[in-house]
Structures are given as C-alpha cells and as structure tokens.
Design a protein around this motif. Structure first.
Motif, PDB file in Angstrom:
ATOM      1  N   TYR A 293       0.750  -1.252  -0.043  1.00  0.00           N
ATOM      2  CA  TYR A 293       0.021   0.088  -0.142  1.00  0.00           C
ATOM      3  C   TYR A 293       0.722   1.076   0.042  1.00  0.00           C
ATOM      4  O   TYR A 293       0.511   2.229  -0.680  1.00  0.00           O
ATOM      5  N   CYS A 294       1.878   1.312   0.672  1.00  0.00           N
ATOM      6  CA  CYS A 294       2.817   2.260   0.927  1.00  0.00           C
ATOM      7  C   CYS A 294       3.309   2.785  -0.505  1.00  0.00           C
ATOM      8  O   CYS A 294       3.572   3.748  -0.666  1.00  0.00           O
ATOM      9  N   ASN A 295       3.688   1.662  -1.183  1.00  0.00           N
ATOM     10  CA  ASN A 295       4.563   1.770  -2.427  1.00  0.00           C
ATOM     11  C   ASN A 295       3.622   2.296  -3.630  1.00  0.00           C
ATOM     12  O   ASN A 295       4.135   2.556  -4.587  1.00  0.00           O
TER      13      ASN A 295
ATOM     14  N   ARG B 175      -6.694  10.477  -4.284  1.00  0.00           N
ATOM     15  CA  ARG B 175      -6.884   8.891  -3.629  1.00  0.00           C
ATOM     16  C   ARG B 175      -7.422   8.981  -2.389  1.00  0.00           C
ATOM     17  O   ARG B 175      -8.102   8.190  -1.835  1.00  0.00           O
ATOM     18  N   LEU B 176      -6.844   9.764  -1.499  1.00  0.00           N
ATOM     19  CA  LEU B 176      -7.129   9.979  -0.096  1.00  0.00           C
ATOM     20  C   LEU B 176      -8.588  10.201   0.181  1.00  0.00           C
ATOM     21  O   LEU B 176      -9.260   9.590   0.799  1.00  0.00           O
ATOM     22  N   ALA B 177      -9.107  11.101  -0.616  1.00  0.00           N
ATOM     23  CA  ALA B 177     -10.767  11.603  -0.545  1.00  0.00           C
ATOM     24  C   ALA B 177     -11.410  10.280  -0.952  1.00  0.00           C
ATOM     25  O   ALA B 177     -12.560  10.109  -0.404  1.00  0.00           O
ATOM     26  N   GLN B 178     -11.035   9.734  -2.144  1.00  0.00           N
ATOM     27  CA  GLN B 178     -11.630   8.478  -2.451  1.00  0.00           C
ATOM     28  C   GLN B 178     -11.688   7.597  -1.851  1.00  0.00           C
ATOM     29  O   GLN B 178     -12.809   6.798  -1.290  1.00  0.00           O
TER      30      GLN B 178
ATOM     31  N   THR C  85      -7.321  -1.192  -4.140  1.00  0.00           N
ATOM     32  CA  THR C  85      -8.558  -0.324  -3.891  1.00  0.00           C
ATOM     33  C   THR C  85      -9.785  -1.046  -3.589  1.00  0.00           C
ATOM     34  O   THR C  85     -10.560  -0.681  -2.635  1.00  0.00           O
ATOM     35  N   SER C  86     -10.096  -2.181  -4.242  1.00  0.00           N
ATOM     36  CA  SER C  86     -11.321  -2.639  -3.627  1.00  0.00           C
ATOM     37  C   SER C  86     -11.191  -3.577  -2.255  1.00  0.00           C
ATOM     38  O   SER C  86     -12.030  -3.527  -1.490  1.00  0.00           O
TER      39      SER C  86
ATOM     40  N   GLU D 232     -13.396  -2.417   1.714  1.00  0.00           N
ATOM     41  CA  GLU D 232     -14.081  -3.471   2.185  1.00  0.00           C
ATOM     42  C   GLU D 232     -13.871  -3.226   3.837  1.00  0.00           C
ATOM     43  O   GLU D 232     -14.589  -3.741   4.724  1.00  0.00           O
ATOM     44  N   LEU D 233     -12.908  -2.428   4.197  1.00  0.00           N
ATOM     45  CA  LEU D 233     -12.717  -2.193   5.873  1.00  0.00           C
ATOM     46  C   LEU D 233     -13.871  -1.252   6.106  1.00  0.00           C
ATOM     47  O   LEU D 233     -14.311  -0.103   5.417  1.00  0.00           O
ATOM     48  N   ASP D 234     -14.432  -1.189   7.526  1.00  0.00           N
ATOM     49  CA  ASP D 234     -14.996  -0.388   8.170  1.00  0.00           C
ATOM     50  C   ASP D 234     -14.433   1.164   8.103  1.00  0.00           C
ATOM     51  O   ASP D 234     -12.961   1.205   8.121  1.00  0.00           O
ATOM     52  N   PRO D 235     -15.097   2.237   7.902  1.00  0.00           N
ATOM     53  CA  PRO D 235     -14.476   3.402   7.625  1.00  0.00           C
ATOM     54  C   PRO D 235     -13.473   3.803   8.785  1.00  0.00           C
ATOM     55  O   PRO D 235     -12.446   4.445   8.354  1.00  0.00           O
ATOM     56  N   SER D 236     -13.857   3.504  10.061  1.00  0.00           N
ATOM     57  CA  SER D 236     -12.730   3.889  10.991  1.00  0.00           C
ATOM     58  C   SER D 236     -11.621   3.164  11.230  1.00  0.00           C
ATOM     59  O   SER D 236     -10.762   3.726  11.700  1.00  0.00           O
ATOM     60  N   PHE D 237     -11.420   2.081  10.582  1.00  0.00           N
ATOM     61  CA  PHE D 237     -10.229   1.291  10.416  1.00  0.00           C
ATOM     62  C   PHE D 237      -9.307   1.720   9.115  1.00  0.00           C
ATOM     63  O   PHE D 237      -8.393   2.189   9.044  1.00  0.00           O
ATOM     64  N   ARG D 238     -10.372   2.072   7.848  1.00  0.00           N
ATOM     65  CA  ARG D 238      -9.900   2.446   6.775  1.00  0.00           C
ATOM     66  C   ARG D 238      -9.036   3.869   6.819  1.00  0.00           C
ATOM     67  O   ARG D 238      -8.075   3.868   5.965  1.00  0.00           O
TER      68      ARG D 238
END
Lengths: 79, 209
Positions: free
Chosen positions: A50-52, B48-51, B146-147, B151-157
């Motif tokens: 992920y970092c890369n 990407r962060l916002a997405q 990305t996919s 799948e993670l819960d927002p608070s983990f993601r």
C-alpha cells in the motif's frame, strides 16, 4: 512470549517501536514459530504494497474542474 | 491548527521535494502560480485519499477541490512546524469525513471505541511466495488494493490510510482524527490484520501455483 502476544505487539514490532528486550523475545519466538513468521512477513508486505502504490493520475474531467475552481476562486477568472 | 512534530517516517523523495518550503513561502506571499505548482504535486494523492475515505467519486472530487481552496485561504495559519503535505492531508481528511458523514450519517463515528468482538489471531496463515508486485500488472494490483481497502470499516480504513499510505505518525493521525493514540494504535493493528487476511485471497502461494 506466545503467538497471541506476538499478534498484540505486531504493529509496534513492525513500526520498530519496541524496547530491545521485547524485540529480542519476539525474534526468538519467530525463530521457531513458522505461523507467526508468516503473519509478520505478510503483514509487513501488506503495509509495503500500500505504501509503495502510486496514486493513479486524475481523470481528465476531474483535473479540469479542479483547475477551473482554482482559477475562479484564486484568480477571480470567470470559467 | 496546532503545530505537530514531524512523523517518524520520511515520505518518499518523490513526494517531498527540496523546493517545497520555497514554494510554500511564495504561495503565502500571494504567488498563485507557486500554489498551483503545489496543487499539481499533490492532487493525485489528495484525490486518492478522498476517494478512499468517501468511497464516492463525486464526493472525493468536491473534497479535493475544497481542500485546496481551504488550504490557500488558510495558508497564513500554516506555521511550518510540520510539513506542508501533512497539513494539507489534515485539511483533506476533514473535508472527506464531512462528505462521508453527510452521505452516511449513522454509519460513521470515528470516536466510538470499537469492540468488534473479533479474535485478533489471524486465520489463513500461508506464505505469499513471490512478490505480489511482480506477479500482477500495475493496474490489476491497483484494482486489488482499492477494492480490498474499500471493504474495511471506515474507522479502520481512515487510520490505515493516514498511517500506512500517507505515512503520518501515530500522533499526527490521532490529532487529525480527534482520536487518542491508543485508539489509533488499536485500529491500525486491526486494519493491518484485516487487510492482510483479505489480500491473502490474491497473494497466497497456493493461488499462484
């Protein structure tokens, strides 16, 4: 040190945020526990992948709307 | 915003360039072109962060635009105690979380203590074999990443995003999200283990043989 403790300290171990005694006892466990070694290695790879990863270029229409918004608000240009 | 200590990890050199303090100083003095250079440098990462946070392209685009506009507006408040990028990320996280909460008001609470009742001990312990980065085409790998994170819960993601993708320190992540340091650590551990587990589907050695 048992497998449960290894998992509990996994993040701190990977972030190199442990004191040397705890670190040494984890590494001693990893020498003979293949499952924990795999978990440590694959979690480390997860972080690295992920970092890369490079972010994709912005879609052209998104980029254009960003440029327009900046021009309008920062430069007062009607777009 | 309060100044924060620099994070423990340096960002890759492709992200922080030596001329950044000069560009920031020029932008602070009103040089719009300098600010636009900074935007061009970070727009992909901020998008990407916002997405990843909003899981919605339209919201991500709005959050990105608003983040850059807000950053320009408040540039005078940037003290230079942290990197400009870290400061920008904190603005973008706030914008993206506002969008997410607006769309899913009952689902997103970052500050509740999460007890999922799940056992932390990993299942599916299997070596991944050759490097996944060598095994998949870049676009294919990118889709998998990305996919999987979605799948993670927002608070983990969001915690994983800030710590392991944007490389903020634990303290910076805690401050950006209004969480305690132990809460960040606990979520980060769970997020890492969950992602490892989910990526196992694609990367385990037997999948490759």
């Amino acid at each position: 040190m048992n497998c449960r403790n290894i998992v509990r300290e996994l993040s701190n171990y990977l972030d190199e945020a442990l004191d040397s005694t705890l670190k040494a006892s984890i590494e001693k466990h990893l020498e003979h526990c293949e499952d924990c070694k795999v978990v440590v290695d694959t979690t480390k790879q997860t972080i690295q992948i992920y970092c890369n990863s490079e972010p994709a270029p912005l879609p052209e229409d998104t980029r254009q709307r960003l440029r327009d918004a900046l021009k309008k608000r920062l430069r007062g240009v009607r777009v | 915003m309060n100044p924060v200590e620099p994070p423990a990890h340096a960002l890759p050199s492709t992200v922080v360039k030596d001329d950044e303090p000069v560009l920031v100083a020029a932008a602070k003095a009103g040089d719009i072109s300098a600010f636009e250079t900074l935007v061009g440098r970070y727009e992909r990462k901020i998008f990407r962060l916002a997405q990843n946070i909003t899981q919605n392209r339209e919201d991500a685009e709005d959050a990105m635009q608003e983040s850059f506009l807000k950053a320009f507006e408040h540039l005078g408040e940037f003290q230079g105690n942290s990197r400009f990028y870290t400061w920008l990320v904190r603005i973008a996280v706030n914008q993206a979380l506002m969008k997410l909460r607006k769309r899913r008001p009952n689902q997103v609470s970052l500050d509740d203590e999460i007890d999922t009742g799940e056992e932390l001990i990993p299942r599916d312990v299997e070596d991944w074999g050759p490097s996944p980065e060598d095994r998949y085409e870049q676009s294919e790998l990118s889709n998998i990443l990305t996919s999987t994170i979605s799948e993670l819960d927002p608070s983990f993601r969001v915690v994983f995003q800030l710590r392991d993708i944007e490389e903020l320190s634990t303290e910076e992540t805690a401050e950006a999200l209004g969480l305690s340091v132990p809460a960040v650590k606990s979520r980060l551990l769970r997020a890492r283990l969950k992602l490892r587990q989910k990526l196992n589907r694609y990367f385990k050695r037997s999948e490759n043989s």
